[in-house]
Design a protein around this motif. Sequence first.
Motif, PDB file in Angstrom:
ATOM      1  N   GLN A   1       6.783  -4.281  -8.381  1.00 21.16           N
ATOM      2  CA  GLN A   1       6.635  -2.832  -8.257  1.00 21.16           C
ATOM      3  C   GLN A   1       7.983  -2.283  -7.776  1.00 21.16           C
ATOM      4  OE1 GLN A   1       3.267  -1.064  -8.512  1.00 21.16           O
ATOM      5  NE2 GLN A   1       2.981  -2.921  -9.694  1.00 21.16           N
TER       6      GLN A   1
ATOM      7  N   ARG B   1      -5.332   0.053  -6.647  1.00 24.89           N
ATOM      8  CA  ARG B   1      -4.627   0.484  -7.860  1.00 24.89           C
ATOM      9  C   ARG B   1      -4.664   2.001  -7.973  1.00 24.89           C
ATOM     10  NH1 ARG B   1      -7.298  -4.166  -8.931  1.00 24.89           N
ATOM     11  NH2 ARG B   1      -6.132  -5.852  -9.968  1.00 24.89           N
TER      12      ARG B   1
ATOM     13  N   GLY C   1       6.039   4.940  -2.485  1.00 27.69           N
ATOM     14  CA  GLY C   1       6.547   4.832  -3.846  1.00 27.69           C
ATOM     15  C   GLY C   1       7.235   6.106  -4.289  1.00 27.69           C
TER      16      GLY C   1
ATOM     17  N   ILE D   1       0.438   1.686 -10.339  1.00 31.61           N
ATOM     18  CA  ILE D   1       0.766   1.112  -9.027  1.00 31.61           C
ATOM     19  C   ILE D   1      -0.302   0.125  -8.602  1.00 31.61           C
ATOM     20  CG2 ILE D   1       0.999   1.659  -6.571  1.00 31.61           C
ATOM     21  CD1 ILE D   1       2.324   4.270  -7.392  1.00 31.61           C
TER      22      ILE D   1
END
Length: 442
Positions: A316, A29, A272, A33
């Motif tokens: 996500q 984590r 990401g 995220i």
Amino acid sequence: MKTLIEEPVTNAVILEAQDYIGGRVKTYREGSILVEDGAEWIHGGPRNPLYKLADSLGMLTQPLADSAYDWRVKTSAGTKASEAGYNVAEDVFYECEKSSVMQNYYNSGVGQCYKDKFGSFYNNGLTVPGEKSAWLHYLNMFVLRDVGLNDWMEESGRDFDQFISYGGEDKLNQWSQGYDALTNYLKNSVPQGKIKLSTPVCKIFWDSDPNGKALVVTSTKEAYLTDYVLVTASIGHLQERHLQLFDPPLPASYQNNLNRLDLGLADKIHLGWSSPWWKKLNPKPLDLQVIFKTFDLPSEESWLYGVMEVMGVHQQLNLLQAFVNGDYAQKMEDLSDADVKRHILKFLGRVTGQTVPEPTFFRRSQWGKNIWVRGSYSSYITVSGDQAGLKSRGPLAKPITNSHGNKVIFWAGEYTNTTRYGTVDGAMGSGTRAARQIISDM
């Protein structure tokens, strides 16, 4: 441990080498995220006991339908590839899962089945002749990713055929709050103080005590004199360290069987962004299938040949995930984070034809470099191991008896489960089996 406590056994202790519980279940984590370095999916729907457990805890996600994705089939150069080739690869994958088919490959590696079936399926499909070798490579990576092999010619066809699939592979569920919800659930049943993290075992004296007990010594200078030792280390770690770990050495028959398996390697890369750049072409989550018609990447980028899919991470929406398999994963692990990130960004830009911005999040697993694991999710009996006499995992689950006639060493882990190796539920099932072996011997 949960099974032992329920008996109840009150004097058991868990010695964990790493700084977390879970082994190859490892949730990471960072802010909002959440990604899984290791285990990610619950396979097989309600037939899988983990599905029922996650559902009962209110932590079960439902998968997105295939139609919910922006599904692209591209060459590594960025041109459109034939979807018919993908259909052939998928059909061959499921064809070789049939017992009636794999029985013909008990004396060879499972890859031979895929090669044989691919040729006939491809030639009979509405496919593009110039893409045949590219789709065969894609199928190879497909198998390595899903089965967890280093080389598809290495696993015994017999071992492959003994695996029991729960089906429903097109409907993969997840733990809504991370896979470590499972380990937290199990940990909550263990009395406080009975789990010792960052406590590697450095020696197990299993046949030296005059009363027939075993002595377990840790690198933190703790010692435990005990009637039973339950070993849950990965097969990769045991193969590397068993000669230093056990005193006296394990029986020759057990050592031989350990070396008749291998532990596959598959790593993940997560990227990401603050906003999903790929949605400029399509608002749906991305599912990018990639084939290589040419193999002309610079040497340091050759690990990318192990990437056959890049897709969105469920829940996500600003993340993408790629698997890297087998020897390609090992090459990737040997590179720096900066190089891996640079390579994958260049690759994504070329394949999609889009401008790929610098990510705000990057993470990759390195399971091969982890000394406590030395591989990823699935062990397999090799062709040579089968030919040498190991026809199932049963001998690896058999307790070791000392010279006093006491069963002192017990084994658990996915590699000891003949029908569900390479799975979290299989590893858990092996732990329950080993706990019951101990209880019946008490």
